[in-house]
Motif scaffolding. Structure first.
Motif, short mmCIF file in Angstrom:
data_model
loop_
_atom_site.label_atom_id
_atom_site.label_comp_id
_atom_site.label_asym_id
_atom_site.label_seq_id
_atom_site.Cartn_x
_atom_site.Cartn_y
_atom_site.Cartn_z
N ILE A 1 128.34 48.07 63.89
CA ILE A 1 128.45 46.60 63.97
C ILE A 1 129.16 46.04 62.75
O ILE A 1 130.00 45.12 62.85
N ASP A 2 128.86 46.56 61.55
CA ASP A 2 129.55 46.11 60.34
C ASP A 2 131.05 46.40 60.42
O ASP A 2 131.88 45.57 60.04
N ARG A 3 131.38 47.56 60.95
CA ARG A 3 132.80 47.90 61.10
C ARG A 3 133.47 46.97 62.12
O ARG A 3 134.62 46.57 61.92
N PRO B 1 144.69 37.74 62.21
CA PRO B 1 145.55 37.29 61.09
C PRO B 1 145.42 35.80 60.82
O PRO B 1 145.50 35.38 59.65
N GLN B 2 145.16 35.03 61.85
CA GLN B 2 144.97 33.59 61.64
C GLN B 2 143.70 33.32 60.85
O GLN B 2 143.67 32.47 59.96
N ASP B 3 142.64 34.06 61.20
CA ASP B 3 141.39 33.89 60.45
C ASP B 3 141.57 34.29 58.99
O ASP B 3 141.08 33.62 58.07
N GLU B 4 142.29 35.38 58.75
CA GLU B 4 142.53 35.80 57.37
C GLU B 4 143.35 34.75 56.62
O GLU B 4 143.09 34.46 55.45
N GLN B 5 144.32 34.17 57.28
CA GLN B 5 145.12 33.14 56.64
C GLN B 5 144.28 31.90 56.34
O GLN B 5 144.43 31.28 55.28
N HIS B 6 143.38 31.56 57.29
CA HIS B 6 142.50 30.41 57.06
C HIS B 6 141.57 30.66 55.88
O HIS B 6 141.35 29.76 55.04
N VAL B 7 141.03 31.87 55.80
CA VAL B 7 140.14 32.20 54.68
C VAL B 7 140.90 32.16 53.37
O VAL B 7 140.40 31.67 52.33
N GLU B 8 142.15 32.65 53.37
CA GLU B 8 142.94 32.64 52.15
C GLU B 8 143.26 31.21 51.71
O GLU B 8 143.19 30.89 50.51
N CYS B 9 143.56 30.35 52.67
CA CYS B 9 143.84 28.94 52.34
C CYS B 9 142.60 28.25 51.79
O CYS B 9 142.67 27.47 50.83
N GLU B 10 141.48 28.54 52.41
CA GLU B 10 140.23 27.93 51.94
C GLU B 10 139.89 28.41 50.54
O GLU B 10 139.44 27.63 49.68
N THR B 11 140.11 29.70 50.27
CA THR B 11 139.86 30.24 48.94
C THR B 11 140.77 29.58 47.90
O THR B 11 140.34 29.24 46.79
N GLN B 12 142.04 29.40 48.27
CA GLN B 12 142.98 28.75 47.36
C GLN B 12 142.57 27.31 47.09
O GLN B 12 142.68 26.82 45.95
N SER B 13 142.07 26.62 48.11
CA SER B 13 141.62 25.24 47.93
C SER B 13 140.43 25.17 46.98
O SER B 13 140.36 24.30 46.09
N CYS C 1 136.66 44.34 61.44
CA CYS C 1 137.91 44.49 62.20
C CYS C 1 138.15 43.37 63.20
O CYS C 1 139.22 43.34 63.83
N SER C 2 137.17 42.47 63.39
CA SER C 2 137.32 41.44 64.41
C SER C 2 138.11 40.24 63.93
O SER C 2 138.40 39.35 64.71
N PHE C 3 138.43 40.17 62.60
CA PHE C 3 139.20 39.04 62.08
C PHE C 3 140.65 39.17 62.52
O PHE C 3 141.28 40.23 62.38
#
Length: 244
Positions: free
Chosen positions: A66-68, A76-88, A72-74
């Motif tokens: 389940i952890d794996r 590319p859009q989710d990763e980009q959203h997380v990166e933008c939120e982190t930058q903010s 792996c379920s993210f």
């Protein structure tokens, strides 16, 4: 003769439904095990019955699979959203840090520290701020002193009213201060003239009717030091031992 095609719909008979669930569940678990062994795949299977009973299979562990899956379920859009939120959030933290440092620098300036980098205009602004703060502090101090004076005056008026009430109460009950003083003076004068005769002072030894025996050698020694003969001195000491 082959088996006919089974229509996929809910089995209404409860017993048949339970038997079908048990058979197909065991077959599904068997297929999952065979798939993990034959293909060296990581398989995780979770089954809940209609009664809420859990059946599971995992060749490497359900939790690990389940952890794996979550990692792996993210997309590319989710990763980009997380990166933008982190930058903010990083930018917000940087702004707050800069504001905190500015407030600390202003506090040091108000305390008269670290004034070297300031120019004339900044020093004048700082002077105006200090004068304004000093005026507000003096105004607040004056206000507090006025409030304290008003409170003391109110207490003084209250105590004066209480004093008047007590005085009126004493006068209504007939205990006037002047009357008490005159009564006291008249009583003292009457007490002085009530007994004009003073008994004469007498010696307490005059009322002693019984002899008093005194034993000692002081008078005998004094008699020896004088020119009186010893026989008369002894007789004198013996007679003086009895005092009537």
């Amino acid at each position: 003769m082959g088996r006919g095609r089974v229509e996929l719909k809910r089995i209404e008979n409860k017993i048949n439904r339970q038997v079908t669930f048990s058979k197909r569940r065991n077959g599904l678990l068997k297929k999952a095990y065979e798939l993990s062994v034959l293909c060296d795949a990581e398989v995780a299977l979770i089954i809940f019955s209609s009664r809420g009973k859990l059946y599971e299979f995992g060749n490497v562990g359900i939790t690990k699979t389940i952890d794996r899956y979550q990692r792996c379920s993210f997309t590319p859009q989710d990763e980009q959203h997380v990166e933008c939120e982190t930058q903010s959030w990083y930018q917000e933290v940087s702004k707050l840090k800069a504001k905190y440092e500015s407030l600390q620098r202003t506090q040091r300036h108000l305390l008269g520290e670290d004034l070297g980098p300031l120019n004339i205009k900044e020093l004048q602004n700082l002077e105006k701020q200090l004068e304004g703060a000093l005026a507000q502090a003096r105004q607040r101090k004056t206000q507090i002193m006025i409030e304290q004076m008003e409170e003391l005056r109110r207490r003084e008026r209250h105590l004066g009213d209480m004093n008047k009430q007590l005085r009126l109460k004493l006068e209504s009950e007939g205990f006037n201060l002047k009357a008490m003083e005159s009564l006291w003076s008249s009583t003292s004068a009457a007490g002085n003239t009530a007994f004009p005769f003073q008994p004469p002072q007498t010696n307490p030894l005059d009322y002693q009717t019984e002899p008093f025996l005194q034993i000692g050698y002081q008078q005998y020694v004094q008699a020896e030091a004088s020119n009186v003969p010893k026989s008369m001195a002894c007789e004198t000491n013996f007679m003086q031992g009895w005092i009537l």
